[in-house]
Design a protein around this motif. Structure first.
Motif, PDB file in Angstrom:
ATOM      1  N   LYS A  91       0.827  -1.209   0.000  1.00 37.07           N
ATOM      2  CA  LYS A  91       0.000   0.000   0.000  1.00 37.07           C
ATOM      3  C   LYS A  91       0.856   1.252   0.000  1.00 37.07           C
ATOM      4  O   LYS A  91       0.497   2.272  -0.577  1.00 37.07           O
ATOM      5  N   GLU A  92       2.017   1.177   0.667  1.00 38.78           N
ATOM      6  CA  GLU A  92       2.925   2.321   0.729  1.00 38.78           C
ATOM      7  C   GLU A  92       3.792   2.434  -0.516  1.00 38.78           C
ATOM      8  O   GLU A  92       4.658   3.295  -0.601  1.00 38.78           O
ATOM      9  N   GLY A  93       3.561   1.540  -1.477  1.00 40.02           N
ATOM     10  CA  GLY A  93       4.325   1.590  -2.722  1.00 40.02           C
ATOM     11  C   GLY A  93       5.630   0.833  -2.639  1.00 40.02           C
ATOM     12  O   GLY A  93       6.457   0.932  -3.540  1.00 40.02           O
ATOM     13  N   GLY A  94       5.836   0.078  -1.571  1.00 37.99           N
ATOM     14  CA  GLY A  94       7.071  -0.672  -1.394  1.00 37.99           C
ATOM     15  C   GLY A  94       7.084  -1.976  -2.161  1.00 37.99           C
ATOM     16  O   GLY A  94       6.200  -2.274  -2.974  1.00 37.99           O
ATOM     17  N   ARG A  95       8.101  -2.758  -1.880  1.00 34.80           N
ATOM     18  CA  ARG A  95       8.298  -4.043  -2.535  1.00 34.80           C
ATOM     19  C   ARG A  95       8.674  -5.042  -1.460  1.00 34.80           C
ATOM     20  O   ARG A  95       9.390  -4.704  -0.520  1.00 34.80           O
ATOM     21  N   VAL A  96       8.206  -6.269  -1.574  1.00 31.96           N
ATOM     22  CA  VAL A  96       8.551  -7.324  -0.630  1.00 31.96           C
ATOM     23  C   VAL A  96       9.288  -8.399  -1.409  1.00 31.96           C
ATOM     24  O   VAL A  96       8.722  -9.005  -2.319  1.00 31.96           O
ATOM     25  N   ALA A  97      10.556  -8.617  -1.057  1.00 27.69           N
ATOM     26  CA  ALA A  97      11.380  -9.589  -1.766  1.00 27.69           C
ATOM     27  C   ALA A  97      11.779 -10.710  -0.819  1.00 27.69           C
ATOM     28  O   ALA A  97      12.322 -10.455   0.261  1.00 27.69           O
ATOM     29  N   LEU A  98      11.498 -11.936  -1.206  1.00 24.94           N
ATOM     30  CA  LEU A  98      11.892 -13.121  -0.459  1.00 24.94           C
ATOM     31  C   LEU A  98      12.881 -13.877  -1.335  1.00 24.94           C
ATOM     32  O   LEU A  98      12.488 -14.510  -2.325  1.00 24.94           O
ATOM     33  N   VAL A  99      14.161 -13.793  -0.995  1.00 23.03           N
ATOM     34  CA  VAL A  99      15.215 -14.357  -1.828  1.00 23.03           C
ATOM     35  C   VAL A  99      14.951 -15.838  -2.080  1.00 23.03           C
ATOM     36  O   VAL A  99      14.688 -16.605  -1.158  1.00 23.03           O
ATOM     37  N   GLY A 100      14.981 -16.231  -3.341  1.00 22.96           N
ATOM     38  CA  GLY A 100      14.749 -17.607  -3.738  1.00 22.96           C
ATOM     39  C   GLY A 100      13.292 -17.914  -4.016  1.00 22.96           C
ATOM     40  O   GLY A 100      12.987 -18.809  -4.789  1.00 22.96           O
ATOM     41  N   PHE A 101      12.380 -17.207  -3.356  1.00 23.67           N
ATOM     42  CA  PHE A 101      10.952 -17.449  -3.564  1.00 23.67           C
ATOM     43  C   PHE A 101      10.400 -16.519  -4.624  1.00 23.67           C
ATOM     44  O   PHE A 101       9.807 -16.946  -5.600  1.00 23.67           O
ATOM     45  N   GLY A 102      10.569 -15.211  -4.421  1.00 24.86           N
ATOM     46  CA  GLY A 102      10.083 -14.240  -5.390  1.00 24.86           C
ATOM     47  C   GLY A 102       9.860 -12.890  -4.745  1.00 24.86           C
ATOM     48  O   GLY A 102      10.189 -12.678  -3.584  1.00 24.86           O
ATOM     49  N   SER A 103       9.291 -11.972  -5.511  1.00 28.31           N
ATOM     50  CA  SER A 103       9.049 -10.635  -4.990  1.00 28.31           C
ATOM     51  C   SER A 103       7.669 -10.138  -5.405  1.00 28.31           C
ATOM     52  O   SER A 103       7.180 -10.462  -6.480  1.00 28.31           O
ATOM     53  N   PHE A 104       7.076  -9.390  -4.488  1.00 25.12           N
ATOM     54  CA  PHE A 104       5.785  -8.754  -4.709  1.00 25.12           C
ATOM     55  C   PHE A 104       6.043  -7.271  -4.917  1.00 25.12           C
ATOM     56  O   PHE A 104       6.848  -6.670  -4.206  1.00 25.12           O
ATOM     57  N   GLY A 105       5.353  -6.676  -5.856  1.00 21.38           N
ATOM     58  CA  GLY A 105       5.487  -5.254  -6.111  1.00 21.38           C
ATOM     59  C   GLY A 105       4.184  -4.697  -6.652  1.00 21.38           C
ATOM     60  O   GLY A 105       3.248  -5.439  -6.962  1.00 21.38           O
ATOM     61  N   VAL A 106       4.135  -3.383  -6.764  1.00 21.03           N
ATOM     62  CA  VAL A 106       2.948  -2.705  -7.274  1.00 21.03           C
ATOM     63  C   VAL A 106       3.323  -2.013  -8.576  1.00 21.03           C
ATOM     64  O   VAL A 106       4.376  -1.387  -8.673  1.00 21.03           O
ATOM     65  N   LYS A 128     -20.146  -2.567 -27.193  1.00 20.35           N
ATOM     66  CA  LYS A 128     -19.987  -1.132 -26.983  1.00 20.35           C
ATOM     67  C   LYS A 128     -18.649  -0.853 -26.297  1.00 20.35           C
ATOM     68  O   LYS A 128     -18.222  -1.578 -25.411  1.00 20.35           O
ATOM     69  N   GLU A 129     -17.998   0.240 -26.734  1.00 19.81           N
ATOM     70  CA  GLU A 129     -16.732   0.629 -26.120  1.00 19.81           C
ATOM     71  C   GLU A 129     -16.980   1.190 -24.725  1.00 19.81           C
ATOM     72  O   GLU A 129     -17.948   1.916 -24.505  1.00 19.81           O
ATOM     73  N   ILE A 130     -16.078   0.845 -23.797  1.00 22.74           N
ATOM     74  CA  ILE A 130     -16.151   1.377 -22.428  1.00 22.74           C
ATOM     75  C   ILE A 130     -14.767   1.865 -22.025  1.00 22.74           C
ATOM     76  O   ILE A 130     -13.759   1.384 -22.544  1.00 22.74           O
ATOM     77  N   GLU A 131     -14.750   2.812 -21.128  1.00 24.16           N
ATOM     78  CA  GLU A 131     -13.491   3.328 -20.607  1.00 24.16           C
ATOM     79  C   GLU A 131     -13.138   2.553 -19.341  1.00 24.16           C
ATOM     80  O   GLU A 131     -13.929   2.483 -18.406  1.00 24.16           O
ATOM     81  N   ILE A 132     -11.957   1.982 -19.316  1.00 26.20           N
ATOM     82  CA  ILE A 132     -11.468   1.267 -18.141  1.00 26.20           C
ATOM     83  C   ILE A 132     -10.491   2.201 -17.437  1.00 26.20           C
ATOM     84  O   ILE A 132      -9.498   2.626 -18.035  1.00 26.20           O
ATOM     85  N   PRO A 133     -10.768   2.553 -16.169  1.00 29.96           N
ATOM     86  CA  PRO A 133      -9.924   3.528 -15.475  1.00 29.96           C
ATOM     87  C   PRO A 133      -8.548   2.956 -15.107  1.00 29.96           C
ATOM     88  O   PRO A 133      -8.365   1.737 -15.025  1.00 29.96           O
ATOM     89  N   ALA A 134      -7.603   3.852 -14.875  1.00 30.10           N
ATOM     90  CA  ALA A 134      -6.271   3.463 -14.420  1.00 30.10           C
ATOM     91  C   ALA A 134      -6.379   2.898 -13.014  1.00 30.10           C
ATOM     92  O   ALA A 134      -7.267   3.270 -12.246  1.00 30.10           O
ATOM     93  N   LYS A 135      -5.467   1.971 -12.682  1.00 28.71           N
ATOM     94  CA  LYS A 135      -5.456   1.436 -11.325  1.00 28.71           C
ATOM     95  C   LYS A 135      -4.099   0.815 -11.028  1.00 28.71           C
ATOM     96  O   LYS A 135      -3.298   0.559 -11.936  1.00 28.71           O
ATOM     97  N   LYS A 136      -3.867   0.585  -9.746  1.00 28.53           N
ATOM     98  CA  LYS A 136      -2.648  -0.083  -9.311  1.00 28.53           C
ATOM     99  C   LYS A 136      -2.940  -1.570  -9.182  1.00 28.53           C
ATOM    100  O   LYS A 136      -4.013  -1.962  -8.736  1.00 28.53           O
ATOM    101  N   VAL A 137      -1.971  -2.395  -9.576  1.00 30.94           N
ATOM    102  CA  VAL A 137      -2.134  -3.838  -9.487  1.00 30.94           C
ATOM    103  C   VAL A 137      -0.906  -4.448  -8.810  1.00 30.94           C
ATOM    104  O   VAL A 137       0.205  -3.932  -8.914  1.00 30.94           O
ATOM    105  N   VAL A 138      -1.129  -5.554  -8.107  1.00 33.86           N
ATOM    106  CA  VAL A 138      -0.041  -6.271  -7.450  1.00 33.86           C
ATOM    107  C   VAL A 138       0.549  -7.258  -8.449  1.00 33.86           C
ATOM    108  O   VAL A 138      -0.178  -7.976  -9.130  1.00 33.86           O
ATOM    109  N   LYS A 139       1.871  -7.265  -8.519  1.00 32.53           N
ATOM    110  CA  LYS A 139       2.572  -8.188  -9.408  1.00 32.53           C
ATOM    111  C   LYS A 139       3.455  -9.096  -8.559  1.00 32.53           C
ATOM    112  O   LYS A 139       3.963  -8.688  -7.517  1.00 32.53           O
ATOM    113  N   PHE A 140       3.616 -10.340  -8.993  1.00 32.56           N
ATOM    114  CA  PHE A 140       4.519 -11.282  -8.346  1.00 32.56           C
ATOM    115  C   PHE A 140       5.485 -11.801  -9.383  1.00 32.56           C
ATOM    116  O   PHE A 140       5.078 -12.195 -10.480  1.00 32.56           O
TER     117      PHE A 140
END
Length: 90
Positions: A37-52, A67-79
């Motif tokens: 939520k604070e925009g940080g990153r969580v890295a677990l060496v060997g397992f992987g990392s979570f980021g936004v 029909k065309e629709i507008e999809i708003p911008a958003k933040k997503v969690v990536k692994f």
């Protein structure tokens, strides 16, 4: 594997009670969520990392009407899987 099964597996592997394993898992989820939520990153060496990352706004289509629709911008969690996890799967 659902959360209850994960708690059982953690308790068995770490020789903890199910209650302690649940507390540990809940704490991990809370701390990871707070860091992301604070925009940080969580890295677990060997397992992987979570980021936004930010997904920009875009135009999409309603599949029922076409029909065309507008999809708003958003933040997503990536692994991103770490090398040890990738090697274990392959």
């Amino acid at each position: 594997m659902n959360k209850a099964q994960l708690i059982d597996a953690i308790a068995g592997e770490a020789e903890l009670t199910k209650a302690d394993a649940k507390k540990a898992l809940d704490a991990f989820i809370k701390v990871t969520g707070d860091a992301l939520k604070e925009g940080g990153r969580v890295a677990l060496v060997g397992f992987g990392s979570f980021g936004v990352s930010e997904r920009s706004a875009r135009t999409g289509r309603n599949p029922q009407t076409g029909k065309e629709i507008e999809i708003p911008a958003k933040k997503v969690v990536k692994f991103k899987a770490g090398s040890e996890l990738s090697d274990a799967i392959n």
